[in-house]
Scaffold this active site. Structure first.
Site, PDB file in Angstrom:
ATOM      1  N   THR A   1      23.845 -73.483  85.361  1.00  0.00           N
ATOM      2  CA  THR A   1      24.295 -74.080  84.104  1.00  0.00           C
ATOM      3  C   THR A   1      23.093 -74.515  83.279  1.00  0.00           C
ATOM      4  OG1 THR A   1      26.382 -74.813  85.070  1.00  0.00           O
ATOM      5  CG2 THR A   1      25.610 -75.982  83.113  1.00  0.00           C
TER       6      THR A   1
ATOM      7  N   GLN B   1      29.964 -65.068  86.005  1.00  0.00           N
ATOM      8  CA  GLN B   1      30.592 -65.994  86.941  1.00  0.00           C
ATOM      9  C   GLN B   1      31.754 -66.686  86.248  1.00  0.00           C
ATOM     10  OE1 GLN B   1      29.288 -69.944  88.350  1.00  0.00           O
ATOM     11  NE2 GLN B   1      29.114 -69.011  90.374  1.00  0.00           N
TER      12      GLN B   1
ATOM     13  N   HIS C   1      33.661 -68.342  91.054  1.00  0.00           N
ATOM     14  CA  HIS C   1      33.046 -69.566  91.560  1.00  0.00           C
ATOM     15  C   HIS C   1      34.084 -70.292  92.415  1.00  0.00           C
ATOM     16  CE1 HIS C   1      30.352 -72.744  92.158  1.00  0.00           C
ATOM     17  NE2 HIS C   1      29.904 -72.941  90.933  1.00  0.00           N
TER      18      HIS C   1
ATOM     19  N   ASN D   1      31.065 -75.321  95.669  1.00  0.00           N
ATOM     20  CA  ASN D   1      30.488 -76.515  95.034  1.00  0.00           C
ATOM     21  C   ASN D   1      31.511 -77.494  94.488  1.00  0.00           C
ATOM     22  OD1 ASN D   1      28.205 -75.108  95.664  1.00  0.00           O
ATOM     23  ND2 ASN D   1      27.374 -75.023  93.592  1.00  0.00           N
TER      24      ASN D   1
ATOM     25  N   TYR E   1      34.452 -77.012  92.945  1.00  0.00           N
ATOM     26  CA  TYR E   1      35.270 -76.665  91.780  1.00  0.00           C
ATOM     27  C   TYR E   1      36.674 -76.234  92.212  1.00  0.00           C
ATOM     28  CZ  TYR E   1      30.852 -77.289  89.437  1.00  0.00           C
ATOM     29  OH  TYR E   1      29.676 -77.827  88.971  1.00  0.00           O
TER      30      TYR E   1
ATOM     31  N   ARG F   1      31.755 -66.454  95.266  1.00  0.00           N
ATOM     32  CA  ARG F   1      30.765 -67.428  95.742  1.00  0.00           C
ATOM     33  C   ARG F   1      31.456 -68.504  96.572  1.00  0.00           C
ATOM     34  NH1 ARG F   1      25.802 -71.067  93.155  1.00  0.00           N
ATOM     35  NH2 ARG F   1      24.278 -69.996  94.435  1.00  0.00           N
TER      36      ARG F   1
ATOM     37  N   ASN G   1      30.276 -82.686  95.206  1.00  0.00           N
ATOM     38  CA  ASN G   1      31.386 -83.065  94.334  1.00  0.00           C
ATOM     39  C   ASN G   1      32.642 -83.455  95.105  1.00  0.00           C
ATOM     40  OD1 ASN G   1      29.813 -82.554  91.993  1.00  0.00           O
ATOM     41  ND2 ASN G   1      30.252 -80.373  92.175  1.00  0.00           N
TER      42      ASN G   1
ATOM     43  N   GLY H   1      17.284 -69.577  92.684  1.00  0.00           N
ATOM     44  CA  GLY H   1      17.769 -70.324  91.534  1.00  0.00           C
ATOM     45  C   GLY H   1      16.677 -70.952  90.700  1.00  0.00           C
ATOM     46  N   ARG H   2      16.202 -72.132  91.107  1.00  0.00           N
ATOM     47  CA  ARG H   2      15.202 -72.843  90.317  1.00  0.00           C
ATOM     48  C   ARG H   2      13.968 -71.996  90.013  1.00  0.00           C
ATOM     49  NH1 ARG H   2      17.112 -76.289  94.236  1.00  0.00           N
ATOM     50  NH2 ARG H   2      18.335 -78.067  93.522  1.00  0.00           N
TER      51      ARG H   2
END
Length: 371
Positions: free
Chosen positions: A27, A101, A183, A186, A188, A236, A244, A325-326
């Site tokens: 995001t 996604q 997705h 995580n 969601y 995913r 979360n 990712g990062r």
């Protein structure tokens, strides 16, 4: 270098990936306002990274009630579809491959993002202590606030959301994406059905493991229908993350069953998000080998991988692709840096969410940095 496991081609459905490096969804909250539409700046950002074997777009919400963070892009209006076409055209012009996604955040939202409506979930359980990113209606200054209390979806509403996923998959193909990723991780919405700690339903979507996996099953099949090809669908999952507020009492049993289910549907890949924070639960190699045995398709792993760890995972046989990712945030030429073993630039946390080109498209490539 010809034998480098990271730089061997891989067939993913109809796509031939030139390397095993994936840019995963991240995001960045830079969609154009009003309308939450992808834009030229985002097209430049993704195109800079098009030499990845596969790009998966940032989470893209499928319907108004699926939105959970300010300035994130959607894919349910004509303007949003046209915006994403700019991105896919730019990536394809550079020879890249990109999946969308598809995202419904469920309870991880706030009434201010939903036109005053209450968030929805599998169950009326608030994600205590979980904050979401909103923009003040008065001055558009971003900030984090406690997620609002959700209400439980009715069975009729669940069916409507399944269809929203189907329509979103069609829209993604219309926008030029090569495929879609669900997705389901995580914390969601899909994860809120899967994990026992977030699902207190007593109907066909709760209680037993079979029931808790029913929504995942129905959505995955809807995505296959929407894209027209199971090989254009990835999922995913996050077996051990407790992000979360989602947690399962027996994650190994739950997620091996999910992997088997998805294998029967024939989706192209499962994308495993490993817990990557300090003191996170460790995903044992034995669990990874069991996932490999349960699921016959392509397996992607993400979670603080270095080039060395990525190569070891592929050579060990339990991973086919590795997502970084990062490192992709600050290294638009990450693929080349991994190829030659060059040092990686570090991202700036303050520019991750919202803003403009700074911290998005202005990170220099290796040659420019050296100069």
């Amino acid at each position: 270098m010809n034998r480098d496991p990271l730089f061997q081609p891989l067939q993913l459905g109809a796509l031939t990936l030139p390397n095993r490096i994936v840019m995963p969804p991240m995001t960045r909250s830079r969609a154009s306002q009003p309308g939450d539409e992808a834009n030229d700046l985002m097209a430049e950002y993704y195109a800079q990274r098009a030499d990845a074997g596969l790009i998966v777009s940032e989470g893209t919400y499928i319907a108004p009630l699926g939105k959970g963070y300010a300035w994130t892009p959607g894919i349910h209006t004509s303007g949003q579809i046209e915006g994403w076409r700019k991105v896919t055209d730019a990536v394809h012009a550079k020879g890249g491959r990109i999946f969308a996604q598809l995202w419904h955040v469920g309870r991880l939202s706030h009434t201010s993002l939903l036109g005053g409506q209450q968030p929805v979930s599998s169950s009326p359980l608030q994600a205590e202590g979980v904050k979401v990113f909103i923009a003040s209606a008065e001055d558009s200054v971003p900030g984090f606030v406690q997620a609002s209390e959700p209400r439980a979806l009715t069975v009729d509403e669940i069916g409507k959301i399944v269809n929203q996923y189907r329509v979103a998959a069609r829209s993604a193909i219309e926008a030029g994406f090569d495929g879609v990723e669900l997705h389901a991780a995580n914390g969601y919405l899909v994860n809120q059905f899967i994990d026992s700690g977030a699902n207190t339903r007593t109907d066909a979507y709760g209680g037993s493991l079979e029931n808790r996996l029913r929504f995942l099953d129905e959505v995955a099949r809807a995505l296959v229908d929407g894209t027209g090809d199971a090989r254009r669908v990835g999922i995913r999952l996050a077996p051990l993350t407790t992000l979360n507020g989602c947690e399962d009492a027996d994650p190994e049993t739950t997620y091996l069953a999910a992997a088997s289910l998805l294998g029967n549907i024939g989706v192209a890949y499962i994308h495993i998000a490993e817990a990557d924070w300090d003191d996170a639960p460790h995903m044992a190699p034995d669990f990874k080998r069991k996932l490999r045995a349960a699921y016959p398709g392509v397996l992607i792993y993400a979670g603080r991988y270095t080039g060395e760890r990525a190569r070891e995972a592929i050579e060990a046989g339990w991973a086919d692709l590795i997502a970084f990712g990062r490192p992709f945030v600050a290294n638009p030429d990450l693929v080349q840096r991994l190829r030659v073993g060059a040092p990686l630039a570090q991202h700036h946390r303050e520019t991750l969410f919202g803003g403009g080109a700074k911290g998005l498209t202005d990170y220099p490539a290796l040659e420019s940095a050296a100069a």
